[in-house]
Design an enzyme around this catalytic site. Sequence first.
Site, PDB file in Angstrom:
ATOM      1  N   HIS A   1      40.352  46.416  28.113  1.00  0.00           N
ATOM      2  CA  HIS A   1      40.420  45.269  29.018  1.00  0.00           C
ATOM      3  C   HIS A   1      40.688  44.007  28.191  1.00  0.00           C
ATOM      4  O   HIS A   1      39.848  43.580  27.412  1.00  0.00           O
ATOM      5  CB  HIS A   1      39.117  45.135  29.804  1.00  0.00           C
TER       6      HIS A   1
ATOM      7  N   ASP B   1      41.320  40.169  28.350  1.00  0.00           N
ATOM      8  CA  ASP B   1      41.286  38.916  29.121  1.00  0.00           C
ATOM      9  C   ASP B   1      42.356  37.960  28.600  1.00  0.00           C
ATOM     10  O   ASP B   1      42.333  37.609  27.409  1.00  0.00           O
ATOM     11  CB  ASP B   1      39.921  38.245  28.967  1.00  0.00           C
TER      12      ASP B   1
ATOM     13  N   ASP C   1      36.985  43.895  36.364  1.00  0.00           N
ATOM     14  CA  ASP C   1      36.218  42.724  35.926  1.00  0.00           C
ATOM     15  C   ASP C   1      36.163  41.553  36.896  1.00  0.00           C
ATOM     16  O   ASP C   1      35.362  40.650  36.676  1.00  0.00           O
ATOM     17  CB  ASP C   1      36.754  42.240  34.566  1.00  0.00           C
TER      18      ASP C   1
ATOM     19  N   ASP D   1      36.086  45.561  26.608  1.00  0.00           N
ATOM     20  CA  ASP D   1      36.926  44.410  26.285  1.00  0.00           C
ATOM     21  C   ASP D   1      37.556  44.567  24.897  1.00  0.00           C
ATOM     22  O   ASP D   1      36.859  44.811  23.913  1.00  0.00           O
ATOM     23  CB  ASP D   1      36.099  43.126  26.308  1.00  0.00           C
TER      24      ASP D   1
ATOM     25  N   HIS E   1      40.724  36.106  36.026  1.00  0.00           N
ATOM     26  CA  HIS E   1      39.338  35.995  36.491  1.00  0.00           C
ATOM     27  C   HIS E   1      38.402  35.265  35.533  1.00  0.00           C
ATOM     28  O   HIS E   1      37.197  35.196  35.798  1.00  0.00           O
ATOM     29  CB  HIS E   1      38.786  37.395  36.808  1.00  0.00           C
TER      30      HIS E   1
END
Length: 1161
Positions: free
Chosen positions: A178, A180, A292, A429, A571
């Site tokens: 994941h 971000d 998430d 993450d 997000h």
Amino acid sequence: MRLNRQFTVFGSAIFFVVIISLYLMLDHLQLDNTKNPSSGMDRFQNGHLSILQDKIDHLERLLAENNKIITNIRDSVINLRESVKDGRRVAESGNGSQGHVELLPSAPLVIPIDPDDCQFSTRPYSKSADGVQMLDVYDLLTFDNPDGGVWKQGFDITYDEHEWDNEPLQVFVVPHSHNDPGWLKTFDDYFRDQTQHILNNMVVKLHEDVRRKILWSEVSYFSKWWDNIDDQKRGAVKKLIERGQLELATGGWVMPDEANTHYFALIDQLLEGHQWLERHLGVKPKTGWAVDPFGHSPTQAYLLKAAGFSNMLIQRVHYSVKKHFSSHKTLEFFWRQNWDHDASTDILCHMMPFYSYDVPHTCGPDPKICCQFDFKRLPGGRVSCPWRVPPQAITDANVQDRARMLLDQYRKKSKLFRSKVVLAPLGDDFRYTEALEWDQQFQNYQKLFDYMNSHPELHVKAQFGTISDYFEALRKATGDTVHSPALPVVSGDFFTYADRDDHYWSGYFTSRPFYKRLDRMLESHLRAAEILYSLALASMRREGKWSSFPAVESYKLLRAARRNLALFQHHDAITGTGKDWVVVDYGTRLFHSILNLKRVIVSSAHWLALKDKQTFSHDSSALFLQMDDVQPAQDALPRKTVLKIGPQPRSLVIYNPSEQARSSVVTVYVNTPHVRVLDAYGQQLTAQLSAIWDDTNTLSTEAYQLSFVAQVPALGLGVYQLCEGAGQSPESAHYVVLQQVKEVSIKGAEHFQVAVSGGQTEPIILENAYLHLSISPHTGLLERMRLKEEGVSREMKVEFLWYGTSSKKDKSGAYLFLPDGEAKPYTPSRPTVTRVTRGSVFSEVTTILPHITHTVRLYHIQGVEGQAAEICNSVDIRGEFNREIAMRITSDLNSKDRFFTDLNGFQIQPRRTMAKLPLQANFYPMSSMAYLQEPGLRLSLLTAQSLGASSLHSGQLEVILDRRLNQDDNRGLGQGVLDNKVTANAFRLLLEKRGSAEEAEGNTPNSFPSLLSHMTYMHLNHPLIPMATALDTPELPLSPYAPLHAPLPCDVHLVNLRTIESKDEGGGPSEEAALILHRKGFDCRFSSRNTGLLCSTTRGKISLDKLFRDLSVKWLTASSLTLMHSSEAGQSSHDISLKPMEMFLGLGNLNQSHAALQMAK
């Protein structure tokens, strides 16, 4: 003579309506007598009294309808007479030849709404036998939090070892990372430090073993990486995709937030990602992956379904809801929209059952055991297991014990589902950054799989897989490849999210509100620029002037703006949950894109407004038009540009970004009070001159506000002129300044009448043709509101409040709202100053408080803008400590415990205020509106930015305006929220008379705004855009521009007209543009009298041939929302028919007079 003709027309209309109504009554009576002829004298004698009574009742209803129509006509004639009187007064007060008053366009007395268009919102709700409605679930749950054992928020899971003897357990372990696009680091820093290494290692490590697989989601990162790799590596990536080793799930530019985002931006970021994937990889994602986002919206489910998706996965759902769904085995379901009656919106959804998406919470219910199978945490690494039992490398000596331990977790997890297929994500993450981790995870898991699969007595088949592999196996296992009856149907949303205890994630609905407002401003500018650019490009190609327009340069600015807006939907971006410097990076991107889009807008408007296209010339250093505002920095509010006006007329081009013809107030700043406004025909318009206040007692003598009513066609341009000189000057506003201290002198009031009052006790009254507002002279805040149509004065008290933060260990932060109890009244630390402005175009009351400058305004205009009170706040809490400021509106509406908030500006979700929940749990995201209602009335608050909202008591609406928090809330950010800005927010307060409702309405999960509410939101968020000719450019003849044959139907919104990128290397525009339409659901039980709307409804039917004036549109094949899929159906008709709430997309060649287009529903 002109006025006499108008009265003659209206008199004739009254006579015509009366005659038609009487004819219809007689016709109905005759039809009633002939539909059911008597079959016998006895039957007639037995029933003739009841039939006669029915006839009388029917006649009474028809007479009532006739009276209502006559009343409408009478009121409109009265309004017309009053406007004529006003016009005569203005004309008589000035120079007779220049006192012309331009009457507003003649809107229908009653909006022509097709009766069929009202059936959608009034259709009774019926839940399917296997249906789950989230409102019912919230009623049912106790929201307690007992200790569930190893699964703290769940329960103990047991099983019989022989359950899988006949049908083996299928296990799909899905490796994922994941990433971000900004959070603790900026997007670029994350890419440099981590993401590029993950993707580089992926190419090498997946090629080492074809059994290895991985899932990727964020196209923003993937595209940046792709641009920096060579052709050989690109070819290797394509092979991985072909072999099914790499799946790009969802395929949006980011994994978007689902609470604060507007559906325009959700579509745009999905379309940007999908177009990139199709262009560079030929990939068409089919499964959504959202591990998430902090709560989940059915709007996202709808958009994925419309894009051609079959499946989706969600993770962050309230722990009590997860436990409930787990106990009922409803974690896999078909997610259906609340309004859907034919299952057309169903999408298969998997809800992850445990606390997080990391490895300790994905293999099974016991995180202490699952952590031992996260092989990145092997002893000697940088991360370890909090439960202090480390993983063990798999060897021949321990593989049996370790495989059985892991299988036990898989089996227990499978007991929460209805099939014998289990999903076990393997990631977290920014995982797989180093080559070592790839080896640790894949080699150790492969040993475990080999052992499990080689022992038939275990009855398991375990393997690496992608999320689509999992869903394919699930559909086979449940016996249906399309829609399995073995799985339930769920409707509703999954807000507000809590991950433990009373830790509700309702703080991020408001955190960093300055940037939430900047997001909406970029959306509005992007949509305006897309539409104008597409229209200008099509026009230029027909005129043969393509080479003189900066088409490629402008397109690159558009593409960059799309991607910056898309990035901000992440997000941890629009949510306000990033590090301070990351927020600055996002803000800088938004700021630069707004500046660049203004260049696209003025260049396109320049071409379209020119009367003689041969005179067009583009100079990038000296643009022909300039916008009337400027934003000096990414963290500063926009400021109006002062236009220098001289004897020579200066043109003002005004763009209307809405699909309806529009009459709206435009305000520009000018350098002289002696200015006139002329329309395109040289006629002078009524205007209002207002002061610009430098502070509470000083008026500027260098700049003035000039306000007038502009009339602009749908998606078109209006042309006006400003000039200095003799003639009727604009009417100056009058001011009264109320001060609770000693009287002070007012400076700079030479051109205005200003009175100072220190002891007023009577309420301040603002009113127009629709509304009567009563404002306290002591607080300067609204107290009562009367809708003149209803005739009853209602309590409507505006107040400001403070929330503190909890005194417990856990406190409010960027994510969490943990207040210290009920809000406390805002008490100003110094006397308030209230300024009353009265004018011919608008009147307002401005109240200056230590932390807020609050303005409530009424427009003196017939139509949409006149029917709502505009509320603007400038909020500054930079000196506060652990405080949140809220605005509360307290009315006497008997709304009980029920209120309504929107989801993503797309649909309305009914809410219930629940006493069993803590205060913070009753706050929900408000992207576009919230409202209360009682049987005869609705109160709506429409917003120009996304904020957290609630109704804690009957009749109340409450909005959190800003938050300043000194500590982290232990969700990973590692800081408080202390980078507050002076933040502007804007609202419209709309009170509407409502027809009677059904008794059972309180139990339905459906609700819809009125047409007036939809239009009011459009006016608030997509205002008219004024552009003035630059001072040093030659004055060229300009003319109004109207691209549509007629405004679109009242309930159809043009979401976008987006030029598609060329497939050539240059990256400029192609000859195709995507047209996106949305038919909005609306509630017919509202008065449709004197709304000023110039449209009608058409049962969703639109003639594409008659849409544009200069484009004949031919539609060919059906396609999905993001242009990924085309059906094999033949040609469709030139007319489309949209169901309520349905989205439509068309792809067209705008270079020809007969455009070839594709259709998407």
